[in-house]
Design a protein around this motif. Structure first.
Motif, PDB file in Angstrom:
ATOM      1  N   UNK A 132      -5.259  24.062 -35.135  1.00  0.00           N
ATOM      2  CA  UNK A 132      -5.426  22.362 -35.362  1.00  0.00           C
ATOM      3  C   UNK A 132      -4.172  22.468 -34.153  1.00  0.00           C
ATOM      4  N   UNK A 133      -3.532  21.504 -34.579  1.00  0.00           N
ATOM      5  CA  UNK A 133      -2.870  20.292 -33.431  1.00  0.00           C
ATOM      6  C   UNK A 133      -2.267  19.978 -34.363  1.00  0.00           C
ATOM      7  N   UNK A 134      -0.803  19.610 -33.986  1.00  0.00           N
ATOM      8  CA  UNK A 134       0.164  18.538 -35.260  1.00  0.00           C
ATOM      9  C   UNK A 134       0.605  17.277 -34.054  1.00  0.00           C
ATOM     10  N   UNK A 135       1.199  16.501 -34.972  1.00  0.00           N
ATOM     11  CA  UNK A 135       1.710  15.480 -34.768  1.00  0.00           C
ATOM     12  C   UNK A 135       2.991  14.539 -35.259  1.00  0.00           C
ATOM     13  N   UNK A 136       3.730  13.403 -34.710  1.00  0.00           N
ATOM     14  CA  UNK A 136       4.629  12.668 -35.182  1.00  0.00           C
ATOM     15  C   UNK A 136       4.853  11.616 -36.629  1.00  0.00           C
ATOM     16  N   UNK A 137       4.210  11.236 -37.080  1.00  0.00           N
ATOM     17  CA  UNK A 137       3.612  10.123 -38.084  1.00  0.00           C
ATOM     18  C   UNK A 137       4.541   9.191 -38.436  1.00  0.00           C
ATOM     19  N   UNK A 138       4.254   7.911 -38.147  1.00  0.00           N
ATOM     20  CA  UNK A 138       5.320   6.729 -38.407  1.00  0.00           C
ATOM     21  C   UNK A 138       6.065   6.685 -39.826  1.00  0.00           C
ATOM     22  N   UNK A 139       6.780   5.341 -39.740  1.00  0.00           N
ATOM     23  CA  UNK A 139       7.371   5.561 -41.576  1.00  0.00           C
ATOM     24  C   UNK A 139       6.771   5.892 -42.838  1.00  0.00           C
ATOM     25  N   UNK A 140       6.009   4.799 -42.353  1.00  0.00           N
ATOM     26  CA  UNK A 140       5.174   4.506 -43.352  1.00  0.00           C
ATOM     27  C   UNK A 140       3.455   4.879 -44.498  1.00  0.00           C
ATOM     28  N   UNK A 141       3.400   5.754 -43.354  1.00  0.00           N
ATOM     29  CA  UNK A 141       2.251   7.181 -43.157  1.00  0.00           C
ATOM     30  C   UNK A 141       2.817   8.214 -44.346  1.00  0.00           C
ATOM     31  N   UNK A 197       0.215  17.760 -39.600  1.00  0.00           N
ATOM     32  CA  UNK A 197      -1.364  18.302 -39.636  1.00  0.00           C
ATOM     33  C   UNK A 197      -2.415  17.241 -40.104  1.00  0.00           C
ATOM     34  N   UNK A 198      -2.101  16.297 -41.586  1.00  0.00           N
ATOM     35  CA  UNK A 198      -2.253  15.497 -41.601  1.00  0.00           C
ATOM     36  C   UNK A 198      -1.787  14.317 -43.138  1.00  0.00           C
ATOM     37  N   UNK A 199      -1.959  13.305 -43.116  1.00  0.00           N
ATOM     38  CA  UNK A 199      -1.735  12.565 -43.358  1.00  0.00           C
ATOM     39  C   UNK A 199      -2.206  10.862 -43.705  1.00  0.00           C
ATOM     40  N   UNK A 200      -1.737   9.951 -44.895  1.00  0.00           N
ATOM     41  CA  UNK A 200      -2.809   8.336 -44.838  1.00  0.00           C
ATOM     42  C   UNK A 200      -1.726   7.662 -45.270  1.00  0.00           C
ATOM     43  N   UNK A 201      -2.002   6.580 -44.285  1.00  0.00           N
ATOM     44  CA  UNK A 201      -1.574   4.562 -44.962  1.00  0.00           C
ATOM     45  C   UNK A 201      -2.577   4.002 -44.443  1.00  0.00           C
ATOM     46  N   UNK A 202      -2.080   3.139 -45.074  1.00  0.00           N
ATOM     47  CA  UNK A 202      -2.655   1.836 -44.786  1.00  0.00           C
ATOM     48  C   UNK A 202      -2.296   0.934 -43.949  1.00  0.00           C
ATOM     49  N   UNK A 203      -3.269   0.448 -43.870  1.00  0.00           N
ATOM     50  CA  UNK A 203      -2.898  -0.281 -42.093  1.00  0.00           C
ATOM     51  C   UNK A 203      -3.522  -1.864 -42.309  1.00  0.00           C
ATOM     52  N   UNK A 204      -2.772  -2.581 -42.733  1.00  0.00           N
ATOM     53  CA  UNK A 204      -3.127  -4.207 -42.717  1.00  0.00           C
ATOM     54  C   UNK A 204      -4.102  -4.157 -43.381  1.00  0.00           C
ATOM     55  N   UNK A 205      -5.445  -4.256 -43.610  1.00  0.00           N
ATOM     56  CA  UNK A 205      -6.337  -4.605 -44.704  1.00  0.00           C
ATOM     57  C   UNK A 205      -7.204  -3.315 -44.417  1.00  0.00           C
ATOM     58  N   UNK A 206      -7.088  -2.933 -43.971  1.00  0.00           N
ATOM     59  CA  UNK A 206      -7.441  -1.412 -44.243  1.00  0.00           C
ATOM     60  C   UNK A 206      -6.724   0.031 -44.504  1.00  0.00           C
ATOM     61  N   UNK A 207      -7.619   1.097 -44.292  1.00  0.00           N
ATOM     62  CA  UNK A 207      -6.736   2.165 -44.137  1.00  0.00           C
ATOM     63  C   UNK A 207      -7.173   3.087 -42.929  1.00  0.00           C
ATOM     64  N   UNK A 208      -6.135   4.340 -42.879  1.00  0.00           N
ATOM     65  CA  UNK A 208      -6.472   5.582 -41.756  1.00  0.00           C
ATOM     66  C   UNK A 208      -5.820   6.588 -42.624  1.00  0.00           C
TER      67      UNK A 208
END
Length: 288
Positions: free
Chosen positions: A182-191, A226-237
Motif C-alpha cells: 500500500x502507501x504510507x503517511x505522516x500522522x498528526x501528533x494527536x493521532x 500505514x494505519x492510525x486512529x484519532x478523535x477529531x472534534x466530536x467524531x472519530x477518524x
C-alpha cells in the motif's frame, strides 16, 4: 499482467456478531469519487462481513445521506483524469467543498474511515488527508523483508503498536496484521499510530504506477505509518494506507491463483482486526 478479481467465496460466517442482524450501526461506502472499491464490487467481501456482524451497509451516492450515516468508508477515491491513467500528475479526487463537508461532518460527530492505497490513490486522497493533519507519500510502501515474504505488521517486529484496536478493548486481542503493498503517511501528533514503518522501509515514487527504475525516487519510512486512529472534534477518524487487507481478492498470474486480503493464509488476524476497528469507529462512547 496479473488479473485481480473480487473473492466472495471465503467470507466467513460470524458465530457471535457484535450486533443483531440489521440492527447495528449504518455504514455507508463512498461511491461519489470514482472509487476503486465500492459496496457491490471490490469491497463486496468487506460489506458482506460487516452485514454478518449486524451492520447495515449502504452505498453513499449523495452527501444528503450523511445525516443517516454512523460510519462513512472512503476507499481508493480517484480523479476522473486518472482513471486508467495511473501516472503523474495525480489530480485531487476531492473538491474543496467535498473536504469542508466531510471535515465539518466529522467535527460534529461523524465517524470516517479513509483508505488510500498505493499511487495513484494516495495522491488523489492527500488533500482530504491534509485537512485532518495527515500527509501521504504518493508511492508504494515497501517493507524491509526477505523477497517473497508477506507484509506483516506485528508486535514481534515492532510494526504493530498496542492500541484499543489491538489490546482486546474492542473485540479480540490482535498481535499481527498483514497488508498487501500500500502507501504510507505522516500522522498528526494527536493521532494514535497502529501500523508503523521502521527505518529501512521505503516509499518508492515512480512516475507511472508499478514501473520502477534504478533512479525511481525513494523515501525512508522511519516514523511513517500505514494505519492510525484519532478523535477529531466530536467524531472519530481512522486512516489506512492499504485496502486489500479489508477485503478479499484473487490474483491470477503465470504462477497460479493467489488469495490476497483477509482470505489469505498469510492474514489470519485481519478479519478480527477489521471487526475491532469498525467497533471502535461506531462506538458512541470510549470503553474504559
Amino acid at each position: 499482467m496479473a488479473q485481480q478479481e473480487v473473492d466472495t467465496t471465503l467470507v466467513p460466517q460470524i458465530t457471535t456478531p457484535f450486533f443483531k442482524k440489521d440492527e447495528g450501526p449504518t455504514v455507508f461506502i463512498d461511491e461519489l469519487h470514482n472509487n476503486f472499491h465500492t459496496k457491490e464490487d471490490r469491497f463486496k467481501p468487506f460489506s458482506t462481513l460487516l452485514e454478518r456482524d449486524g451492520y447495515q451497509v449502504k452505498s453513499l451516492t449523495t452527501y444528503k445521506l450523511l445525516h443517516k450515516t454512523d460510519v462513512l468508508v472512503i476507499s481508493n477515491a480517484i480523479n476522473s483524469q486518472n482513471l486508467r491513467n495511473w501516472q503523474q500528475p495525480i489530480y485531487d479526487a476531492f473538491s474543496s467543498e467535498d473536504i469542508q463537508t466531510l471535515k465539518t461532518w466529522v467535527e460534529q460527530g461523524g465517524r470516517l474511515l479513509i483508505i488510500a492505497d498505493h499511487m495513484p490513490f494516495s495522491g488523489a486522497t492527500n488533500t482530504l488527508a491534509n485537512a485532518f493533519g495527515f500527509d501521504f507519500c504518493d508511492g508504494f510502501a515497501q517493507l524491509s523483508k526477505p523477497e517473497g515474504a508477506s507484509d506483516i505488521f506485528s508486535e514481534e517486529n515492532n510494526r504493530l503498536l498496542v492500541s484499543k484496536i489491538t489490546d482486546g478493548t474492542y473485540g479480540k486481542s490482535i498481535h499481527s496484521v498483514t497488508t498487501f503493498m500500500g502507501s504510507s503517511f505522516q500522522k498528526p501528533e494527536k493521532a494514535i499510530g497502529i501500523l508503523k514503518f521502521k527505518k529501512g522501509d521505503v516509499c518508492e515514487q515512480p512516475e507511472i504506477a508499478w514501473q520502477f527504475e534504478d533512479d525511481t525516487p525513494s523515501k525512508d519510512l522511519e516514523d511513517s505509518y500505514q494505519g492510525a486512529i484519532m478523535n477529531f472534534g466530536k467524531g472519530k477518524l481512522a486512516v489506512f494506507g492499504e485496502a486489500a487487507q479489508f477485503t478479499a481478492q484473487t490474483i491470477t498470474n503465470e504462477d497460479g491463483v493467489f488469495h490476497v486480503g483477509f482470505n489469505s493464509e498469510t492474514a489470519p488476524n485481519n478479519i478480527d482486526f477489521l471487526r475491532n476497528l469498525m467497533l471502535w469507529l461506531s462506538a458512541s462512547e470510549s470503553k474504559k
